[in-house]
Design an enzyme around this catalytic site. Structure first.
Site, mmCIF file in Angstrom:
data_model
loop_
_atom_site.group_PDB
_atom_site.id
_atom_site.type_symbol
_atom_site.label_atom_id
_atom_site.label_comp_id
_atom_site.label_asym_id
_atom_site.label_seq_id
_atom_site.Cartn_x
_atom_site.Cartn_y
_atom_site.Cartn_z
ATOM 1 N N ASP A 117 0.752 -1.138 -0.062
ATOM 2 C CA ASP A 117 -0.019 -0.047 0.106
ATOM 3 C C ASP A 117 0.637 1.203 -0.025
ATOM 4 O O ASP A 117 1.613 1.329 -1.086
ATOM 5 C CB ASP A 117 -0.915 -0.099 1.126
ATOM 6 C CG ASP A 117 -1.860 1.126 1.403
ATOM 7 O OD1 ASP A 117 -2.789 1.127 0.550
ATOM 8 O OD2 ASP A 117 -1.844 2.017 2.052
ATOM 9 N N TYR A 224 -1.607 11.484 2.948
ATOM 10 C CA TYR A 224 -2.647 11.559 1.899
ATOM 11 C C TYR A 224 -2.647 13.146 1.545
ATOM 12 O O TYR A 224 -2.922 13.707 0.102
ATOM 13 C CB TYR A 224 -4.051 11.265 2.144
ATOM 14 C CG TYR A 224 -4.012 9.649 2.135
ATOM 15 C CD1 TYR A 224 -4.199 8.955 1.023
ATOM 16 C CD2 TYR A 224 -4.002 9.038 3.411
ATOM 17 C CE1 TYR A 224 -4.517 7.725 0.992
ATOM 18 C CE2 TYR A 224 -4.134 7.616 3.591
ATOM 19 C CZ TYR A 224 -4.293 7.102 2.402
ATOM 20 O OH TYR A 224 -4.265 5.694 2.343
ATOM 21 N N HIS A 279 -6.918 -6.623 -1.305
ATOM 22 C CA HIS A 279 -5.967 -5.646 -1.097
ATOM 23 C C HIS A 279 -4.899 -5.919 0.069
ATOM 24 O O HIS A 279 -3.850 -5.512 0.054
ATOM 25 C CB HIS A 279 -6.422 -4.147 -0.538
ATOM 26 C CG HIS A 279 -5.455 -2.934 -0.367
ATOM 27 N ND1 HIS A 279 -4.987 -2.692 -1.619
ATOM 28 C CD2 HIS A 279 -5.076 -2.547 0.707
ATOM 29 C CE1 HIS A 279 -4.028 -1.445 -0.868
ATOM 30 N NE2 HIS A 279 -4.099 -1.613 0.254
#
Length: 316
Positions: A117, A224, A279
């Site tokens: 990730d 982010y 994921h």
């Protein structure tokens, strides 16, 4: 069970001898859990959102038994690592610099970088910007940055899957929502996107301990915010070190086609897919993924410019 002021090695049962330590990497100090022979080639494990070093608990033993020195980091902002204030501290250049800083602190010229990730994003970036410091790179369910950027610009299906990135741009609200009902939103983000039974009650308790460190969640979200504000582009696009892309095909967040497309940007790239995994492939297929990683590390270790000396030792 895990205490509510962060998660260290002493808070969990591991199947291998391991220790917690703090590593100074310039302006920040990172917490890490180490295992394996001290003279083994260095493998740096990089977790993604919203995990911590504990994401690699199942990998410490197989990598150690294969002869590698393993360092599972809490990346900056997470769990017991430093949490500098300000979005600028979480740029991808800073995060890749942490990997090089770990190598410097441990006296290693080259390292194997393994990431999932967001950790995969850092692994790609480190290999692209510091190829002379990377022996090999393994990226799990995160595509090459050029591939990801193209899909975010042109692929409505991927744009829809990445909606949460926009939510994280809101000031303060993500930090206010996440802790409600004992971190129920984050728990659902894990369990709702993984195969049933992937995350045990113990796993979730461990992650809650890491999330509950004061200020940690805001720093996690700042990753982010930083990438959206900066929209960074790598200085190079071709990955020189040997590369393994590991992909769970049922990823709800990332389009599977990006995995194979990433190989076009690698001088020596290989893809290992798991059709039934999500994921969270490194949790759902820990034995097979660990085997694939060890084989990849061993192959990179045996490259012509890494020939062993008469005693069987290779440069570190």
């Amino acid at each position: 069970m895990a205490k509510q002021s962060g998660l260290s090695r002493d808070d969990v049962e591991l199947s291998v001898e391991a220790t917690s330590r703090r590593i100074e990497v310039g302006e920040v100090t990172l917490h890490a859990v180490e295992a394996g022979p001290e003279d083994g080639e260095l493998v740096v494990l990089l977790h993604g959102f919203p995990e911590c070093w504990y994401a690699w608990a199942d990998y410490l033993r197989p990598l150690s038994e294969a002869g590698y020195r393993v360092v599972a980091l809490d990346q900056r902002g997470y769990n017991l690592s430093d949490r500098p204030a300000g979005v600028e501290w979480y740029s991808i250049d800073e995060l890749a610099g942490d990997v090089v800083g770990v190598a410097d602190a441990l006296g290693r010229e080259k390292v194997h970088v393994v990431g999932h990730d967001w950790g995969g994003a850092v692994a790609w970036w480190t290999a692209l910007h510091h190829p002379d410091r990377v022996r090999s790179v393994t990226a799990m369910n995160l595509p090459h940055p050029a591939v990801f950027a193209r899909h975010l610009r042109r692929d409505p299906a991927q744009q829809l899957r990445s909606w949460y990135v926009l939510f994280f741009q809101l000031p303060k609200l993500p930090e206010l929502v996440a802790p409600v009902r004992d971190w129920a939103v984050l728990e659902r983000a894990l369990t709702g996107s993984a195969l049933p039974g992937t995350f045990s009650a113990t796993d979730l308790d461990c992650y809650r301990a890491a999330w509950s460190v004061p200020g940690a969640y805001g720093s996690m979200v700042d990753w982010y915010r930083a990438v959206v504000r900066e929209r960074p582009r790598p200085r190079a696009e071709t990955v020189e070190p040997p590369t393994l892309v590991v992909w769970g095909s049922k990823d709800r967040f990332l389009r599977p086609k990006m995995a194979r497309e990433s190989l076009a940007f690698c001088e020596d790239g290989h893809l290992k897919t798991f059709d039934e995994a999500t994921h969270w492939v490194h949790h759902e297929e820990p034995v097979a993924v660990a085997r694939a990683v060890v084989e990849h590390l061993d192959d990179a270790w045996r490259t012509p410019n890494n020939t062993p000396d008469e005693a069987g030792h290779r440069p570190v």
